[in-house]
Design a protein around this motif. Sequence first.
Motif, PDB file in Angstrom:
ATOM      1  N   SER A  81      17.703  36.480  18.391  1.00  0.00           N
ATOM      2  CA  SER A  81      18.185  37.995  18.227  1.00  0.00           C
ATOM      3  C   SER A  81      16.984  38.821  17.861  1.00  0.00           C
ATOM      4  CB  SER A  81      19.076  37.974  16.909  1.00  0.00           C
ATOM      5  OG  SER A  81      19.383  39.348  16.582  1.00  0.00           O
ATOM      6  N   LEU A  82      15.952  38.189  17.289  1.00  0.00           N
ATOM      7  CA  LEU A  82      14.589  39.017  17.109  1.00  0.00           C
ATOM      8  C   LEU A  82      13.899  39.336  18.241  1.00  0.00           C
ATOM      9  CD1 LEU A  82      13.128  37.702  13.742  1.00  0.00           C
ATOM     10  CD2 LEU A  82      13.717  39.718  14.113  1.00  0.00           C
ATOM     11  N   CYS A  83      13.815  38.403  19.415  1.00  0.00           N
ATOM     12  CA  CYS A  83      13.113  38.514  20.431  1.00  0.00           C
ATOM     13  C   CYS A  83      14.100  39.763  21.237  1.00  0.00           C
ATOM     14  CB  CYS A  83      13.223  37.610  21.469  1.00  0.00           C
ATOM     15  SG  CYS A  83      12.055  36.198  20.787  1.00  0.00           S
ATOM     16  N   ARG A  84      15.210  40.055  21.026  1.00  0.00           N
ATOM     17  CA  ARG A  84      16.037  40.872  21.813  1.00  0.00           C
ATOM     18  C   ARG A  84      15.912  42.289  21.186  1.00  0.00           C
ATOM     19  NH1 ARG A  84      20.606  38.913  21.060  1.00  0.00           N
ATOM     20  NH2 ARG A  84      20.843  37.678  22.725  1.00  0.00           N
ATOM     21  N   PHE A  85      15.922  42.133  19.871  1.00  0.00           N
ATOM     22  CA  PHE A  85      15.494  43.283  19.001  1.00  0.00           C
ATOM     23  C   PHE A  85      14.127  43.837  19.492  1.00  0.00           C
ATOM     24  CE2 PHE A  85      13.098  45.168  15.618  1.00  0.00           C
ATOM     25  CZ  PHE A  85      13.444  46.219  15.325  1.00  0.00           C
ATOM     26  N   ARG A  86      13.165  43.117  19.661  1.00  0.00           N
ATOM     27  CA  ARG A  86      11.824  43.603  20.020  1.00  0.00           C
ATOM     28  C   ARG A  86      11.809  44.106  21.517  1.00  0.00           C
ATOM     29  NH1 ARG A  86       9.946  38.791  16.853  1.00  0.00           N
ATOM     30  NH2 ARG A  86      10.223  37.622  18.839  1.00  0.00           N
ATOM     31  N   ARG A  87      12.538  43.604  22.209  1.00  0.00           N
ATOM     32  CA  ARG A  87      12.466  43.729  23.715  1.00  0.00           C
ATOM     33  C   ARG A  87      13.099  45.076  24.039  1.00  0.00           C
ATOM     34  NH1 ARG A  87      14.938  39.250  26.016  1.00  0.00           N
ATOM     35  NH2 ARG A  87      16.734  40.385  25.985  1.00  0.00           N
ATOM     36  N   GLU A  88      14.217  45.452  23.308  1.00  0.00           N
ATOM     37  CA  GLU A  88      15.171  46.345  23.447  1.00  0.00           C
ATOM     38  C   GLU A  88      14.991  47.597  22.547  1.00  0.00           C
ATOM     39  OE1 GLU A  88      19.279  44.922  22.867  1.00  0.00           O
ATOM     40  OE2 GLU A  88      19.109  43.664  24.694  1.00  0.00           O
ATOM     41  N   LYS A  89      14.305  47.440  21.571  1.00  0.00           N
ATOM     42  CA  LYS A  89      14.309  48.641  20.534  1.00  0.00           C
ATOM     43  C   LYS A  89      12.842  49.150  20.299  1.00  0.00           C
ATOM     44  CE  LYS A  89      18.678  48.862  19.375  1.00  0.00           C
ATOM     45  NZ  LYS A  89      19.362  49.988  19.785  1.00  0.00           N
ATOM     46  N   ILE A  90      11.809  48.092  20.545  1.00  0.00           N
ATOM     47  CA  ILE A  90      10.392  48.434  20.322  1.00  0.00           C
ATOM     48  C   ILE A  90       9.449  48.369  21.557  1.00  0.00           C
ATOM     49  CG2 ILE A  90       8.302  47.897  18.838  1.00  0.00           C
ATOM     50  CD1 ILE A  90      10.997  48.437  17.155  1.00  0.00           C
ATOM     51  N   GLY A  91       8.812  49.519  21.560  1.00  0.00           N
ATOM     52  CA  GLY A  91       7.460  49.620  22.525  1.00  0.00           C
ATOM     53  C   GLY A  91       6.268  49.542  21.899  1.00  0.00           C
ATOM     54  N   PHE A  92       5.483  48.353  22.055  1.00  0.00           N
ATOM     55  CA  PHE A  92       4.289  48.219  21.688  1.00  0.00           C
ATOM     56  C   PHE A  92       3.090  48.604  22.460  1.00  0.00           C
ATOM     57  CE2 PHE A  92       6.981  44.869  19.794  1.00  0.00           C
ATOM     58  CZ  PHE A  92       6.880  44.922  18.340  1.00  0.00           C
ATOM     59  N   ILE A  93       1.970  49.292  21.850  1.00  0.00           N
ATOM     60  CA  ILE A  93       1.032  49.549  22.340  1.00  0.00           C
ATOM     61  C   ILE A  93      -0.209  49.010  21.764  1.00  0.00           C
ATOM     62  CG2 ILE A  93      -0.481  51.463  23.391  1.00  0.00           C
ATOM     63  CD1 ILE A  93       2.046  53.199  23.417  1.00  0.00           C
ATOM     64  N   PHE A  94      -1.055  48.250  21.984  1.00  0.00           N
ATOM     65  CA  PHE A  94      -2.118  47.548  21.359  1.00  0.00           C
ATOM     66  C   PHE A  94      -3.201  48.047  21.866  1.00  0.00           C
ATOM     67  CE2 PHE A  94       1.347  44.391  22.130  1.00  0.00           C
ATOM     68  CZ  PHE A  94       1.599  44.147  21.043  1.00  0.00           C
ATOM     69  N   ALA A 157       5.102  49.811  27.733  1.00  0.00           N
ATOM     70  CA  ALA A 157       6.073  49.858  26.517  1.00  0.00           C
ATOM     71  C   ALA A 157       7.134  50.784  26.668  1.00  0.00           C
ATOM     72  CB  ALA A 157       5.118  50.687  25.270  1.00  0.00           C
ATOM     73  N   LEU A 158       7.211  51.401  27.720  1.00  0.00           N
ATOM     74  CA  LEU A 158       8.496  52.560  27.902  1.00  0.00           C
ATOM     75  C   LEU A 158       9.389  52.038  28.933  1.00  0.00           C
ATOM     76  CD1 LEU A 158       6.262  55.953  28.244  1.00  0.00           C
ATOM     77  CD2 LEU A 158       7.778  55.010  26.353  1.00  0.00           C
ATOM     78  N   LEU A 159       8.916  50.948  29.452  1.00  0.00           N
ATOM     79  CA  LEU A 159      10.024  50.533  30.601  1.00  0.00           C
ATOM     80  C   LEU A 159      11.431  50.124  30.313  1.00  0.00           C
ATOM     81  CD1 LEU A 159       9.613  49.162  33.596  1.00  0.00           C
ATOM     82  CD2 LEU A 159       9.842  46.823  32.454  1.00  0.00           C
ATOM     83  N   LEU A 160      11.696  49.468  29.248  1.00  0.00           N
ATOM     84  CA  LEU A 160      13.127  49.372  28.535  1.00  0.00           C
ATOM     85  C   LEU A 160      13.460  50.280  27.817  1.00  0.00           C
ATOM     86  CD1 LEU A 160      13.005  45.361  28.202  1.00  0.00           C
ATOM     87  CD2 LEU A 160      13.637  46.644  30.212  1.00  0.00           C
ATOM     88  N   GLU A 161      13.022  51.435  27.634  1.00  0.00           N
ATOM     89  CA  GLU A 161      13.537  52.812  27.067  1.00  0.00           C
ATOM     90  C   GLU A 161      13.745  52.392  25.476  1.00  0.00           C
ATOM     91  OE1 GLU A 161      13.957  55.724  27.769  1.00  0.00           O
ATOM     92  OE2 GLU A 161      14.125  55.990  29.953  1.00  0.00           O
ATOM     93  N   PRO A 162      12.571  51.992  24.701  1.00  0.00           N
ATOM     94  CA  PRO A 162      12.666  51.728  23.377  1.00  0.00           C
ATOM     95  C   PRO A 162      12.855  52.946  22.457  1.00  0.00           C
ATOM     96  CG  PRO A 162      10.387  51.691  24.031  1.00  0.00           C
ATOM     97  CD  PRO A 162      11.190  51.897  25.285  1.00  0.00           C
ATOM     98  N   ASP A 163      13.523  52.571  21.462  1.00  0.00           N
ATOM     99  CA  ASP A 163      13.816  53.657  20.577  1.00  0.00           C
ATOM    100  C   ASP A 163      12.485  53.973  19.520  1.00  0.00           C
ATOM    101  OD1 ASP A 163      16.665  54.181  20.462  1.00  0.00           O
ATOM    102  OD2 ASP A 163      16.747  51.863  20.075  1.00  0.00           O
ATOM    103  N   LEU A 164      11.667  53.073  19.374  1.00  0.00           N
ATOM    104  CA  LEU A 164      10.505  53.282  18.579  1.00  0.00           C
ATOM    105  C   LEU A 164       9.045  52.988  19.220  1.00  0.00           C
ATOM    106  CD1 LEU A 164       9.213  54.102  15.796  1.00  0.00           C
ATOM    107  CD2 LEU A 164       9.450  51.513  15.208  1.00  0.00           C
ATOM    108  N   ILE A 165       8.148  53.534  19.476  1.00  0.00           N
ATOM    109  CA  ILE A 165       6.878  53.202  19.976  1.00  0.00           C
ATOM    110  C   ILE A 165       5.898  52.943  18.919  1.00  0.00           C
ATOM    111  CG2 ILE A 165       4.894  53.845  21.398  1.00  0.00           C
ATOM    112  CD1 ILE A 165       7.042  55.676  22.978  1.00  0.00           C
ATOM    113  N   LEU A 166       5.355  51.849  18.652  1.00  0.00           N
ATOM    114  CA  LEU A 166       4.372  51.615  17.747  1.00  0.00           C
ATOM    115  C   LEU A 166       2.972  51.350  18.429  1.00  0.00           C
ATOM    116  CD1 LEU A 166       6.369  48.849  15.718  1.00  0.00           C
ATOM    117  CD2 LEU A 166       5.956  51.351  15.152  1.00  0.00           C
ATOM    118  N   ALA A 167       1.955  52.112  18.147  1.00  0.00           N
ATOM    119  CA  ALA A 167       0.833  52.152  18.732  1.00  0.00           C
ATOM    120  C   ALA A 167      -0.120  51.799  17.855  1.00  0.00           C
ATOM    121  CB  ALA A 167       0.415  53.477  19.466  1.00  0.00           C
ATOM    122  N   ASP A 168      -0.908  50.906  17.840  1.00  0.00           N
ATOM    123  CA  ASP A 168      -2.090  50.260  16.960  1.00  0.00           C
ATOM    124  C   ASP A 168      -3.368  50.674  17.541  1.00  0.00           C
ATOM    125  OD1 ASP A 168      -3.288  49.023  14.946  1.00  0.00           O
ATOM    126  OD2 ASP A 168      -3.044  47.021  15.467  1.00  0.00           O
TER     127      ASP A 168
END
Length: 223
Positions: A81-94, A157-168
């Motif tokens: 469930s956490l993997c699904r959450f990360r994939r669908e809701k969060i866009g990571f930029i490292f 990070a935008l491919l799956l239309e995340p709700d939140l973008i986190l950029a570190d």
Amino acid sequence: MEPDVLISVKNLTRLYGKNKLAVKVLDVKDLEIRRGEFIALTGPSGCGKTTLLNLLGALDRPSGGDITFEGKKIFGRGEVSLCRFRREKIGFIFQAYHLIPTLSALKNVMAPAFPLGSGYKRRAMELLRQVGLAGKEGRRPDDLSGGEQQRVAIARALLLEPDLILADEPTGNLDSVNGRGIMDLLKKLNQRGKTVLVATHDQRLAEDCGRVIRLADGSIEEH
């Protein structure tokens, strides 16, 4: 919780080490992030910026406290469930891009969708066009500049239309010109309705954001 609150944090802590040797690196009593905000997370190295981003994005687990996303607790669920959450809701930029060196720019952008099957090529092509990399879809990371690699990472990070973008620290490895370009791109994404939280050392860049949260010794000093 207000309807437009995307994330709510309560008594969030993260400790490293055990027993008497445990060190508290993060202690956030109360924080809300509203949908559509563009937030700069600032503070000196080691203050807990990356730790907070990793917790908000469920890349790490807290030692105590709660994080809710759209009113539902992030943790307390299984790893699938956490993997699904990360994939669908969060866009990571490292900061370090984390592109796959053997893959083309196009396939790097498509990487989050690999478990989902085909059907994302057209969207990945369009995202590369939007970030100014049309014509460079077939190039591997070694054939791209630092700024271009970071733009590939943003498209990914935008491919799956995340709700939140986190950029570190997305501009940390770039010169001032490319860094400015990346921040302008993040600002445009925010103007299109994306919620963006960016960790940065650069106070000038932070001033362009709608809100600034400053961390000191793992705690929020001002916001």
